[in-house]
Design a protein around this motif. Structure first.
Motif, short mmCIF file in Angstrom:
data_model
loop_
_atom_site.label_atom_id
_atom_site.label_comp_id
_atom_site.label_asym_id
_atom_site.label_seq_id
_atom_site.Cartn_x
_atom_site.Cartn_y
_atom_site.Cartn_z
N GLY A 138 37.42 39.23 34.29
CA GLY A 138 36.58 38.34 33.49
C GLY A 138 35.14 38.34 33.92
O GLY A 138 34.43 37.35 33.72
N GLY A 139 34.67 39.42 34.52
CA GLY A 139 33.27 39.52 34.93
C GLY A 139 32.94 38.82 36.23
O GLY A 139 31.77 38.76 36.63
N ASP A 140 33.95 38.33 36.95
CA ASP A 140 33.75 37.59 38.20
C ASP A 140 33.88 38.55 39.38
O ASP A 140 34.98 39.03 39.69
CB ASP A 140 34.76 36.46 38.31
CG ASP A 140 34.41 35.47 39.41
OD1 ASP A 140 33.81 35.88 40.42
OD2 ASP A 140 34.75 34.28 39.27
N VAL A 141 32.77 38.81 40.08
CA VAL A 141 32.79 39.73 41.21
C VAL A 141 33.67 39.20 42.33
O VAL A 141 34.37 39.95 43.03
CB VAL A 141 31.36 39.98 41.72
CG1 VAL A 141 31.38 40.86 42.96
CG2 VAL A 141 30.51 40.61 40.63
N ARG A 142 33.65 37.87 42.54
CA ARG A 142 34.46 37.27 43.61
C ARG A 142 35.95 37.51 43.36
O ARG A 142 36.69 37.85 44.30
CB ARG A 142 34.19 35.77 43.67
CG ARG A 142 34.92 35.05 44.82
CD ARG A 142 34.68 33.56 44.73
NE ARG A 142 35.29 33.00 43.54
CZ ARG A 142 36.57 32.61 43.48
NH1 ARG A 142 37.35 32.72 44.55
NH2 ARG A 142 37.06 32.11 42.37
N VAL A 143 36.39 37.36 42.12
CA VAL A 143 37.79 37.60 41.79
C VAL A 143 38.16 39.06 42.01
O VAL A 143 39.24 39.38 42.52
CB VAL A 143 38.08 37.18 40.34
CG1 VAL A 143 39.49 37.60 39.92
CG2 VAL A 143 37.93 35.67 40.18
N THR A 144 37.24 39.96 41.67
CA THR A 144 37.48 41.38 41.90
C THR A 144 37.69 41.67 43.38
O THR A 144 38.61 42.42 43.75
CB THR A 144 36.30 42.22 41.37
OG1 THR A 144 36.10 41.95 39.99
CG2 THR A 144 36.57 43.71 41.55
N ALA A 145 36.86 41.09 44.23
CA ALA A 145 36.99 41.30 45.68
C ALA A 145 38.30 40.74 46.22
O ALA A 145 38.97 41.36 47.05
CB ALA A 145 35.81 40.67 46.40
N ILE A 146 38.69 39.55 45.75
CA ILE A 146 39.94 38.94 46.19
C ILE A 146 41.13 39.78 45.76
O ILE A 146 42.06 40.03 46.52
CB ILE A 146 40.06 37.50 45.65
CG1 ILE A 146 39.04 36.59 46.33
CG2 ILE A 146 41.47 36.97 45.85
CD1 ILE A 146 39.01 35.18 45.78
N ARG A 147 41.08 40.25 44.50
CA ARG A 147 42.18 41.08 44.01
C ARG A 147 42.30 42.37 44.81
O ARG A 147 43.40 42.82 45.11
CB ARG A 147 41.96 41.40 42.52
CG ARG A 147 42.27 40.23 41.60
CD ARG A 147 42.06 40.63 40.15
NE ARG A 147 42.53 39.59 39.25
CZ ARG A 147 42.47 39.66 37.93
NH1 ARG A 147 41.91 40.73 37.36
NH2 ARG A 147 42.91 38.68 37.18
N GLN A 148 41.16 42.97 45.13
CA GLN A 148 41.20 44.19 45.91
C GLN A 148 41.86 43.95 47.26
O GLN A 148 42.72 44.72 47.69
CB GLN A 148 39.79 44.73 46.13
CG GLN A 148 39.75 45.94 47.07
CD GLN A 148 38.37 46.54 47.18
OE1 GLN A 148 37.86 47.11 46.23
NE2 GLN A 148 37.74 46.39 48.34
N GLN A 149 41.48 42.87 47.93
CA GLN A 149 42.08 42.56 49.22
C GLN A 149 43.58 42.33 49.11
O GLN A 149 44.36 42.88 49.89
CB GLN A 149 41.41 41.33 49.84
CG GLN A 149 42.05 40.89 51.16
CD GLN A 149 41.39 39.66 51.75
OE1 GLN A 149 40.28 39.30 51.37
NE2 GLN A 149 42.09 38.99 52.67
N ARG A 150 43.98 41.54 48.13
CA ARG A 150 45.39 41.20 48.01
C ARG A 150 46.24 42.41 47.62
O ARG A 150 47.33 42.62 48.15
CB ARG A 150 45.58 40.09 46.97
CG ARG A 150 44.88 38.79 47.32
CD ARG A 150 45.15 37.72 46.29
NE ARG A 150 46.53 37.25 46.35
CZ ARG A 150 47.05 36.41 45.46
NH1 ARG A 150 46.33 35.96 44.46
NH2 ARG A 150 48.30 36.02 45.57
N MET A 151 45.72 43.20 46.69
CA MET A 151 46.50 44.36 46.25
C MET A 151 46.62 45.41 47.34
O MET A 151 47.70 45.94 47.59
CB MET A 151 45.85 44.97 45.00
CG MET A 151 46.00 44.12 43.75
SD MET A 151 45.43 44.97 42.27
CE MET A 151 43.69 45.21 42.65
N MET A 152 45.50 45.72 48.01
CA MET A 152 45.56 46.73 49.05
C MET A 152 46.37 46.25 50.25
O MET A 152 47.04 47.03 50.91
CB MET A 152 44.14 47.12 49.47
CG MET A 152 43.35 47.82 48.39
SD MET A 152 44.19 49.24 47.67
CE MET A 152 44.29 50.35 49.06
N THR A 153 46.32 44.95 50.52
CA THR A 153 47.15 44.39 51.59
C THR A 153 48.62 44.52 51.24
O THR A 153 49.45 44.85 52.11
CB THR A 153 46.78 42.92 51.84
OG1 THR A 153 45.41 42.83 52.24
CG2 THR A 153 47.65 42.31 52.92
N ALA A 154 48.97 44.25 49.99
CA ALA A 154 50.37 44.38 49.56
C ALA A 154 50.85 45.82 49.71
O ALA A 154 51.96 46.07 50.20
CB ALA A 154 50.51 43.92 48.11
#
Length: 470
Positions: free
Chosen positions: A164-180
């Motif tokens: 949705g254009g939110d850079v913060r959400v993109t960073a959080i998703r990257q951390q969570r996905m790569m951690t998983a």
């Protein structure tokens, strides 16, 4: 780029390919030329790329040179020992190089981008489970090749538009996905009989039957993966995806990707069984061919002959870029294996057991401390294989102290898997850091530090329960 730099890149890429071929030839044919070619190519690659290696790699090079000199001076048969150490280093470098070829094919795949978009649009809890379980299963035979494959896939789909254009959400998703993805892969080493961890532990700890160890480790793996999911939900309770967004694109692309991965996995195992070699050797042979087929399929709109030519050309171009860029990983991973072999020649089982016997604690507490010590040492660059080999060789003497071999083996395997997520110089953290564009310290400590601390407590309780009920 100057012609000289380009020639060096081509030479480095060629040497990496020779390492792969040499390692495979050594295991498949048992001929000396494969072993010698892999050794020579590895040394030549390091000599060419040493000046461009970062600080961690330079430290590892210094450690390797110092330990090699010590072996030459004090070991009775230094040439044989150094040769075996080079074989270990060439194996891990060849494996890393071969499996990374899937990333080159995945980066340009439309299927990858579609599947990544579907995954990141899952609700947070489901997204973590999909990625961690998927990574866990695929890594059973592809080992850390799952990290560049799934890592590239999910990062392709983690776009600003999806967030949705939110850079913060993109960073959080990257951390969570790569951690998983990272944790799913690392937890594979807790129990899989195809993993290096299982093989080394079973060989190093005498008297441990695989059929006794396997069910225990399956239970521990489930507990640790469940812990990761719970901690993910608690750490990010408010990052919900838009309702209904997870249905975008449907499941069909995931089925196609599942078939592709299943084909690579099946062919790797089948080819290894046919040749009578380890599954990782089968993967080293199948993955490069799979990458070429995948690239050919991406250009299939052209004539078949032209599509094949384009696939070879693209893979060759990628090799001249990716292989030299892996210089730090090659030096650190290969150096760790090299040093581990040399270190194990200097400490006898009797000395190791005598030192451990000086700890004034109950046997199960000593076992827990040994598992935690392996995690701590790995964090400072001491390979897990060194610790397991040294402790395993001393088990006969440790049993006299009341330390149960099965409890110790189970705890060491669990600690090995946890330390893989929090070791900045390990293959897993280095790969995830490269894909994510962050430092390996960020991946190891900031993303996984709390998980590893809780996991260490869980392993201690697990070892205590085993000592009481077995």
């Amino acid at each position: 780029m100057t012609d000289n730099v380009q020639r060096l890149r081509i030479l480095s890429a060629a040497l990496a390919v020779v390492v792969i071929i040499g390692v495979v030839a050594r295991d498949v044919t048992s001929l000396a030329w494969g072993r010698d070619a892999a050794r020579a190519a590895l040394l030549a690659f390091v000599a060419i790329e040493a000046r461009a290696v970062v600080r961690g790699g330079r430290i590892m090079l210094a450690v390797c040179l110092t330990s090699a000199l010590a072996a030459w001076i004090w070991q009775p048969d230094p040439l044989s020992l150094l040769g075996r150490a080079l074989d270990d280093g060439a194996f891990i470098v060849g494996l890393f190089a071969a499996l990374s070829l899937l990333r080159d094919a995945a980066e340009s795949s439309h299927l990858v981008q579609t599947c990544g978009g579907w995954m990141v649009r899952q609700p947070p809890g489901r997204r973590y489970l999909v990625l961690s379980v998927g990574s866990h299963l695929i890594s059973l035979v592809l080992n850390f090749g799952v990290l560049p494959l799934l890592g590239t896939m999910v990062l392709k789909g983690n776009t600003l538009e999806a967030a949705g254009g939110d850079v913060r959400v993109t960073a959080i998703r990257q951390q969570r996905m790569m951690t998983a993805v990272l944790r799913g892969y690392c937890m594979m080493t807790v129990w899989s009989p195809l993993s290096i961890c299982f093989a080394v532990t079973q060989v190093s700890v005498p008297g441990i039957a695989w059929w006794r160890l396997l069910p225990l480790q399956l239970g521990l793996a489930v507990l640790l993966m469940g812990l990761g999911w719970v901690m993910d939900r608690r750490a990010f309770p408010g990052t919900q995806a838009p309702r209904g967004a997870e249905q975008a694109g449907g499941h069909r692309p995931m089925y196609a990707l599942g078939i592709l991965i299943g084909a690579v996995v099946t062919c790797s195992v089948a080819w290894a069984e046919t040749l009578g070699v380890r599954p990782v050797i089968g993967a080293m042979m199948v993955v490069p061919v799979s990458a070429l087929i995948w690239l050919t399929a991406q250009h299939w709109s052209a004539q078949p002959q032209a599509a094949v030519a384009m696939a070879f050309r693209r893979l060759g171009q990628r090799l001249t870029v990716s292989m030299p860029s892996y210089r730090n990983e090659f030096v650190i991973l290969g150096g760790a294996m090299f040093f581990g072999r040399l270190a194990s020649a200097f400490l006898s089982p009797e000395i190791t057991a005598k030192i451990i016997g000086l700890v004034p604690l109950p046997p199960v507490a000593v076992s827990v401390l040994l598992a935690w010590a392996m995690m701590l040492l790995a964090n400072f660059g001491v390979p897990q294989i060194v610790t397991v080999t040294l402790l395993g060789s001393a088990v006969t003497n440790l049993t006299r102290l009341g330390i149960d071999p099965l409890v110790l083996a189970s705890g060491l395997m669990g600690a090995w898997s946890l330390s893989a997520t929090t070791t900045p110089v390990g293959a897993a953290a280095l790969t995830v850091a490269r894909l994510s564009g962050v430092s390996s310290t960020t991946v190891a400590h900031e993303w996984n530090g709390a998980f590893v601390r809780m996991g260490a407590i869980l392993i201690a309780l697990w070892m205590l329960a085993l000592s009481l009920f077995l």
